[in-house]
Scaffold this active site. Structure first.
Site, short mmCIF file in Angstrom:
data_model
loop_
_atom_site.label_atom_id
_atom_site.label_comp_id
_atom_site.label_asym_id
_atom_site.label_seq_id
_atom_site.Cartn_x
_atom_site.Cartn_y
_atom_site.Cartn_z
N GLY A 166 38.02 71.72 -35.42
CA GLY A 166 37.23 70.81 -35.37
C GLY A 166 36.33 70.38 -35.91
CB CYS A 221 47.95 84.42 -38.22
SG CYS A 221 47.56 84.11 -39.89
CG ASN A 254 44.17 81.04 -35.36
OD1 ASN A 254 44.26 80.47 -36.14
ND2 ASN A 254 43.98 82.24 -35.40
CB THR A 255 45.44 76.50 -37.47
OG1 THR A 255 45.97 78.02 -38.37
CG2 THR A 255 44.54 76.82 -38.87
CB ALA A 276 50.64 79.03 -45.44
CE LYS A 284 42.10 85.77 -45.07
NZ LYS A 284 42.76 84.22 -43.88
CB SER A 335 37.46 84.32 -39.58
OG SER A 335 38.62 85.46 -40.36
CG ASN A 371 43.77 85.93 -35.46
OD1 ASN A 371 44.42 85.02 -35.08
ND2 ASN A 371 44.18 85.62 -37.23
C1 LIG Z 1 41.87 78.67 -44.97
C2 LIG Z 1 41.68 79.00 -43.18
C3 LIG Z 1 41.85 80.64 -43.32
C4 LIG Z 1 41.95 81.40 -42.37
N1 LIG Z 1 42.00 82.50 -42.07
C5 LIG Z 1 41.50 82.88 -40.46
C6 LIG Z 1 40.95 84.23 -40.52
O1 LIG Z 1 41.81 85.34 -41.19
N2 LIG Z 1 42.13 84.82 -39.63
C7 LIG Z 1 41.31 84.36 -38.20
O2 LIG Z 1 41.19 84.13 -37.62
N3 LIG Z 1 41.87 82.51 -38.21
C8 LIG Z 1 41.64 82.50 -39.58
N4 LIG Z 1 41.83 80.51 -39.75
C9 LIG Z 1 41.21 79.68 -38.68
C10 LIG Z 1 39.57 79.66 -38.05
O3 LIG Z 1 39.02 80.52 -38.14
C11 LIG Z 1 39.52 78.68 -37.56
O4 LIG Z 1 40.10 79.01 -36.12
C12 LIG Z 1 40.53 77.54 -37.45
O5 LIG Z 1 40.77 76.88 -38.65
C13 LIG Z 1 40.03 75.99 -36.54
O6 LIG Z 1 38.72 75.76 -36.86
P1 LIG Z 1 38.40 74.77 -37.79
O7 LIG Z 1 39.29 72.48 -37.27
O8 LIG Z 1 36.79 74.16 -37.41
O9 LIG Z 1 38.97 74.96 -39.49
C14 LIG Z 1 41.86 79.59 -40.84
C15 LIG Z 1 41.36 78.64 -41.58
C16 LIG Z 1 41.98 77.95 -42.26
C17 LIG Z 1 41.46 76.72 -42.64
#
Ligand SMILES: Cc1cc2nc3c(=O)[nH]c(=O)nc-3n(C[C@H](O)[C@H](O)[C@H](O)COP(=O)(O)O)c2cc1C
Ligand SMILES: Cc1cc2nc3c(=O)[nH]c(=O)nc-3n(C[C@H](O)[C@H](O)[C@H](O)COP(=O)(O)OP(=O)(O)OC[C@H]3O[C@@H](n4cnc5c(N)ncnc54)[C@H](O)[C@@H]3O)c2cc1C
Ligand code: FES
Lengths: 303, 241
Positions: free
Chosen positions: A245, A131, A193-194, A70, A45, A21, A128
């Site tokens: 990652g 966030c 999540n992040t 952000a 999204k 997402s 989610n």
């Molecule tokens: C630009 C961006 C927007 C994101 N928006 C959302 C979101 O709207 N809802 C959500 O649950 N996670 C969101 N995430 C988190 C990702 O879905 C994912 O959990 C997180 O980035 C870890 O995975 P990755 O390291 O592969 O990016 C977002 C991540 C990024 C980089």
């Protein structure tokens, strides 16, 4: 022939790869450059009740092996998502999708999940509660077992589809939160999540992000994500969608060995719009190399 | 958008801290002046967005200022190095609005896209005036190149070391049918205040460059727009400062 199919709460995916997402929009930018029907599924999204602009820019900062965002849940709101985005998505993606829902109050989660539950295209609801980029709400529901369980219980009461709770890594005991969600009826757990972080502009001596903090993702977080998926796998018996990652087929296998049934790919799509496609194409030869006949056999295989 | 491999064919210093790079590869996805490419650099997680300065079917020219680690890395690349580019990004300028006597205004690193635009408009028979704004004489580039295209060129420098002393707006007098601008935001704003209609190209930090992450959104009079996809060019009438 190797078998890449996996099953999440009764929903069988052709392969475990799901764009995460917020990194795949509603699919169409990617549909311009490849046939996205090859994906296992896709998580759209994060959607809220009201349309949201999100945070002021700059919203993006580069990091060693990753990035901070952000964005702050910019989305057109649930009405437009249902009326406009889902029909457009249906033109380019013909499989059940993962509906990512966010909220600022339990009422909002309940209303949005209840409505999205009625959409035929939706296979799984990913809630989610993690966030880090919005104030009052978002992550705060995901940082205590009690509030995570409360959101789960109330969402489950108004939905018929599998509900996966998406957890934050910004906690001390991820397993306890996952367990609380499972006990409250969650059909699965999505994580991570992040991770909250920040960067500072040396010349201007101010944070790079207007929001000051942002969420770290990309290869930098893979070890943290693996550790958390591992811990949650030991603590719950519902399926796990692992992420954080992942950018190669090897990472997918590693995530599954840690305990994930399916794997989401996030930031990698932004750096390389063909990332999910390349991962899916490399899975079968890698499985052969590693002597894996059926991918679902390796879930939690390192425990 | 297309993802293509390009080979650096030249990379040279053309003004203070300013480099010109030629890249060979399939550039056919570029359709309009004002579009940009997003360049992957080994060792950096995010790509670097850079405007297309000139293009042919199999060649792209970019001009970039070294401002940080990524652009510094780029300046050290030798001919023969292969780079991965996302090509044909952004909306680009709408050339149909130019009229007979368009004015093109570029400030510093905002000058390069004006070259592709001037080339297009002059080929189309328009009488093009270009204003290039810099801080000082050592930063000036492409005065000759614009003149060779057939544009009438005006240079401004903040310190007056060459051309008109001051800002681009100090050289804006004349009877122009339309304005195209690219440069730092204070410059865009000053140009905006001095014209009735035009198109302005904006910069923002980007996560993807192709519309997927919502990292680059700005507010316009007609709703939220992603600088990378719905921009970088915005119409004067939709801009919210
Ligand atoms: C630009 C961006 C927007 C994101 N928006 C959302 C979101 O709207 N809802 C959500 O649950 N996670 C969101 N995430 C988190 C990702 O879905 C994912 O959990 C997180 O980035 C870890 O995975 P990755 O390291 O592969 O990016 C977002 C991540 C990024 C980089
Ligand atoms: C659509 C567009 C077209 C551009 N065209 C040109 C051009 O033709 N010539 C030129 O010299 N520059 C151009 N820029 C600016 C150029 O992208 C930045 O100077 C460059 O990214 C800086 O990278 P760095 O690693 O050297 O700087 P660092 O400060 O080390 O970069 C850190 C991060 O911030 C980002 N960043 C830093 N400055 C900018 C900026 N001004 N805009 C967007 N992202 C930034 C980088 O991409 C990177 O992700 C353009 C920017 C955009 C958005
Ligand atoms: S940079 Fe990702 S949407 Fe513009």
């Amino acid at each position: 022939m190797v078998d890449t199919k996996v099953t999440l709460s009764g929903l069988t995916l052709d392969n475990p790869v799901i764009p995460a997402s917020g990194t795949f929009g509603f699919g169409y930018e990617f549909a311009e450059i490849y046939d996205i029907d090859i994906l296992g599924s896709l998580s759209f999204k994060g959607t809220t009740r009201e349309p949201r602009f999100g945070n002021p820019t700059p919203r993006i900062a580069e990091c060693p092996s990753g990035m901070l965002n952000a964005v702050g849940l910019q989305n057109p709101g649930i009405d437009k998502v249902i009326e406009e985005e889902l029909p457009k998505l249906r033109q380019v993606f013909h499989k059940p999708v993962v509906a990512n829902i966010s909220g600022f109050s339990i009422d909002e989660y309940v209303e949005c999940c209840g409505r999205i539950d009625q959409e035929e295209q939706v296979g799984i609801i990913e809630v989610n509660i993690s966030c880090p980029n919005v104030h009052n709400g978002g992550m705060s529901f995901g940082t205590s077992p009690e509030s995570a369980a409360e959101v789960t219980r109330q969402v489950k009461a108004v939905t018929t589809k599998p509900v996966y709770m998406k957890l934050s890594p910004n906690v001390t005991d991820i397993a306890a939160i996952a367990q609380a969600c499972e006990e409250a009826g969650a059909d699965g757990i999505s994580l991570i999540n992040t991770l909250m972080g920040m960067r500072i502009d040396l010349r201007r001596r101010v944070p790079v992000l207007k929001n000051v903090t942002g969420g770290l993702s990309g290869p930098a977080v893979l070890p943290v994500a693996l550790r958390m998926v591992w811990q949650v796998y030991e603590a719950v018996s519902v399926p796990i969608i692992g992420m954080g990652g992942v950018s190669t087929a090897r990472d997918v296998i590693e995530m599954m060995l840690a305990g994930a049934t399916a794997v989401e790919v996030g930031a990698a799509n932004l750096k390389n719009p063909l990332a999910a496609k390349e991962i899916i194409e490399k899975l079968p030869p890698l499985m052969e190399e590693l002597g894996i006949g059926r991918l679902s056999d390796i879930i939690g295989g390192a425990h | 958008m297309e993802k293509r491999e390009f080979e650096v064919s030249s990379n040279e210093l053309i003004a203070s801290n300013t480099w010109k790079m030629n890249l060979l590869g399939d550039a056919r996805s570029i359709t309009r002046p004002g579009q940009f490419v997003n360049i992957e650099l080994p060792g950096f997680f995010l790509r670097r967005p850079i405007s297309v300065c000139a293009w042919r079917d199999w060649e792209v020219t970019i001009i970039y200022k070294v401002v940080g680690q990524g652009t510094s890395y780029m300046s050290r690349l030798e001919p023969g190095v292969k780079l991965d580019l996302l090509c044909g990004l952004g909306n680009g300028y709408d050339v149909t609005k130019a009229g007979e006597r368009p004015l093109l205004v570029g400030g510093g690193a905002g000058v390069p896209p004006m070259y592709a635009l001037a080339e297009w408009l002059i080929r189309d028979g328009r009488q093009v005036t270009v204003i290039e704004g810099f801080n000082t004489a050592g930063e000036v580039f492409y005065e000759r190149e614009f003149a060779d295209l057939g544009a009438s060129v005006r240079i401004t420098t903040a310190d007056g070391s060459v051309g008109t002393r001051g800002f681009v707006t100090d050289a804006m007098d004349g009877d122009f049918t339309y304005v195209y601008a690219c440069g730092p935001e204070p410059m865009l704003r000053a140009v905006y205040d001095r014209c009735a209609d035009g198109q302005f190209s904006f910069e923002e930090r980007m996560g993807c460059g192709f519309g997927a992450c919502m990292g680059c959104t700005c507010e316009t009079k007609y709703g939220y727009k992603r600088i990378c996809r719905d921009g970088p060019v915005l119409e004067r009438g939709e801009i919210v400062w």
